[in-house]
Design a protein around this motif. Structure first.
Motif, short mmCIF file in Angstrom:
data_model
loop_
_atom_site.label_atom_id
_atom_site.label_comp_id
_atom_site.label_asym_id
_atom_site.label_seq_id
_atom_site.Cartn_x
_atom_site.Cartn_y
_atom_site.Cartn_z
N CYS A 102 0.84 -1.20 0.00
CA CYS A 102 0.00 0.00 0.00
C CYS A 102 0.88 1.25 0.00
CB CYS A 102 -0.95 -0.01 1.19
SG CYS A 102 -2.38 1.06 1.00
N HIS A 104 3.13 2.27 2.19
CA HIS A 104 3.42 2.94 3.46
C HIS A 104 4.94 3.06 3.71
CE1 HIS A 104 -0.90 1.93 5.09
NE2 HIS A 104 -0.91 2.39 3.87
N HIS A 107 5.32 6.39 2.36
CA HIS A 107 4.70 7.39 3.25
C HIS A 107 5.59 7.68 4.46
CE1 HIS A 107 0.50 5.81 1.75
NE2 HIS A 107 1.26 6.27 0.78
N GLU A 135 -2.34 1.47 10.36
CA GLU A 135 -3.39 2.09 9.53
C GLU A 135 -4.25 1.03 8.88
OE1 GLU A 135 -5.85 3.56 6.64
OE2 GLU A 135 -4.19 2.29 6.05
N HIS A 160 -1.34 9.88 0.36
CA HIS A 160 -1.23 8.49 -0.07
C HIS A 160 -0.70 8.44 -1.50
CE1 HIS A 160 -2.03 4.24 -0.31
NE2 HIS A 160 -2.51 4.25 0.91
N ASP A 162 -0.55 7.03 -5.26
CA ASP A 162 -1.66 6.61 -6.10
C ASP A 162 -1.18 6.45 -7.54
OD1 ASP A 162 -4.07 6.29 -7.47
OD2 ASP A 162 -5.15 7.65 -6.14
N GLU A 330 -9.66 4.99 5.05
CA GLU A 330 -8.34 5.51 5.43
C GLU A 330 -8.51 6.06 6.84
OE1 GLU A 330 -5.07 6.94 6.32
OE2 GLU A 330 -4.91 6.27 4.24
N ARG A 345 -3.54 12.97 -2.51
CA ARG A 345 -3.11 11.79 -3.29
C ARG A 345 -1.91 12.23 -4.11
NH1 ARG A 345 -6.12 7.57 -1.33
NH2 ARG A 345 -5.31 6.36 -3.08
#
Ligand code: NI
Length: 392
Positions: A102, A104, A107, A135, A160, A162, A330, A345
């Motif tokens: 995902c 992260h 992130h 999360e 996030h 995308d 989220e 995003r």
């Protein structure tokens, strides 16, 4: 402002961090190594005030230039998913069945990158870098809030990756961005009997069949058609033999909404219709609605500041409309219930790349998105601090 605020050394540090996190993914609430690694990276970036919060999370405080200026929080989530990686990346996961599917890893790294930029060129007020665990199970944000790490924060930003958007494209807009994620569990209690003598039964299977169809009318007949919403029955279990009417039927499902009002409407209607349909079939219903994450709704001021940050860093063409609302959830939504903010995003598709969906075993964000995210988030913090004090 140059597109790359980062030196070559900075980029190496952040890219190595990202690849290391990607190689060693950890599931929600098990981010022990990740926490330790991020702590070390923050120290390397000149950030000294670091505190462990919410079990496996971190909060780093970066002092601002002006006493009393508003405090801005930037959040990066850090956990991975129970998926076996199939990207073929050279820094592929070494933990079997666990993967950063995902983004992260990116992130967490862009939050560290933003910390580096802000330590060098501070915002007006203090900036808190929140490295949030768990999360994916929708629990980490609530734990961070409960820890008090966000006390006194005026505005919060998060983002996030995308792959629907190219690297260099960013969505930063007001209003709903992602959906709430409540679930329900229904048990219909009837009376079992021989399949040949239905008159002696109260049949939960026929009741369940009608209930499933009735639940479809909530979105089509009760919800404003201009608003997105979902009521999905995801499982149904009843009966074991072809000639037996069972005692019970069990159904579970999920409800997605993009405003708090429509969220209440959809879940209330699931409960009301279930009892009503059960009653017409002489059944008794038990309905449990389990609250998931709220909808992600970006606030007007914070969204304007985020859009300005995108404009400053990447130019006017970078800002893209979200298009259709993401009906996934989220847990950043928990922050937005209490603190105004904006969730962005960040485009993560390299030139010529495919739109690979998050949570796919082939998902990966292009690494340049890391630097874009860090620069945009740092700029969000600078603008928000200045705007809120009226000094910009
Ligand atoms: Ni995610």
């Amino acid at each position: 402002m140059s597109v790359f605020e980062f030196s070559e050394d900075d980029r190496r540090l952040l890219s190595e961090l990202r690849r290391d996190l990607h190689r060693h993914p950890e599931l929600s609430w098990k981010e022990m190594r990740t926490q330790e690694r991020l702590e070390r990276a923050l120290l390397e970036c000149g950030v000294t005030s670091i505190e462990r919060v919410a079990k496996t999370g971190l909060v780093a405080r970066i002092p601002g230039r002006t006493a009393g200026a508003p405090v801005v929080a930037l959040r990066g989530d850090i956990d991975a998913l129970p998926i076996t990686e199939a990207t073929g990346l050279e820094f592929t996961s070494v933990h079997d069945g666990v993967m950063h599917a995902c983004g992260h890893d990116v992130h967490a790294s862009w939050a560290v990158g933003a910390a580096l930029l802000l330590a060098r060129n501070p915002a007006a007020g203090e900036v808190r870098i929140i490295l949030q665990p768990a999360e994916e199970v929708g629990e980490g944000a609530a734990a961070v809030l409960a820890s008090g790490a966000l006390d006194g924060v005026h505005v919060i930003f998060g983002a996030h990756v995308d792959r629907r958007f190219a690297v260099g494209e960013v969505v930063a807009q007001e209003g709903p961005l992602a959906a709430s994620t409540d679930t329900f569990a229904i048990t219909l209690h009837g009376a079992g009997a021989h399949g040949a003598r239905p008159q002696e039964a109260a049949d939960p299977i026929v009741g369940a069949a009608e209930l499933i169809l009735a639940l479809q009318t909530i979105v089509s007949r009760r919800l404003d058609p201009a608003l997105p919403g979902v009521v999905t029955v995801g499982s149904i279990h009843a009966g074991r033999a072809s000639n037996v009417i069972p005692e019970t039927a069990e159904l579970t499902g999920t409800v997605r909404a993009t405003t708090s009002e429509s969220r209440v409407l959809l879940t209330t209607e699931v409960v009301r219709l279930t009892h009503a349909v059960a009653a017409t079939h002489r059944l008794r219903a038990e309905v449990a609605v389990n609250e998931g994450t709220p909808p992600v709704v970006n606030s007007p001021d914070a969204s304007r500041w985020a859009a300005q940050a995108v404009h400053d860093i990447l130019g006017p063409a970078a800002l893209k409309p979200l298009g259709t609302t993401n009906m996934g959830g989220e847990d950043f939504a928990f922050y937005l219930e209490q603190i105004p903010g904006c969730f962005l995003r960040i485009g993560a598709r390299e030139t010529g790349g495919d739109r690979i969906a998050a949570h796919s075993p082939r998902f990966y964000p292009d690494e340049v998105s890391l630097f874009v995210g860090a620069m945009v988030l740092a700029q969000c913090a600078r603008i928000a601090g200045n705007q809120a004090t009226g000094t910009r």
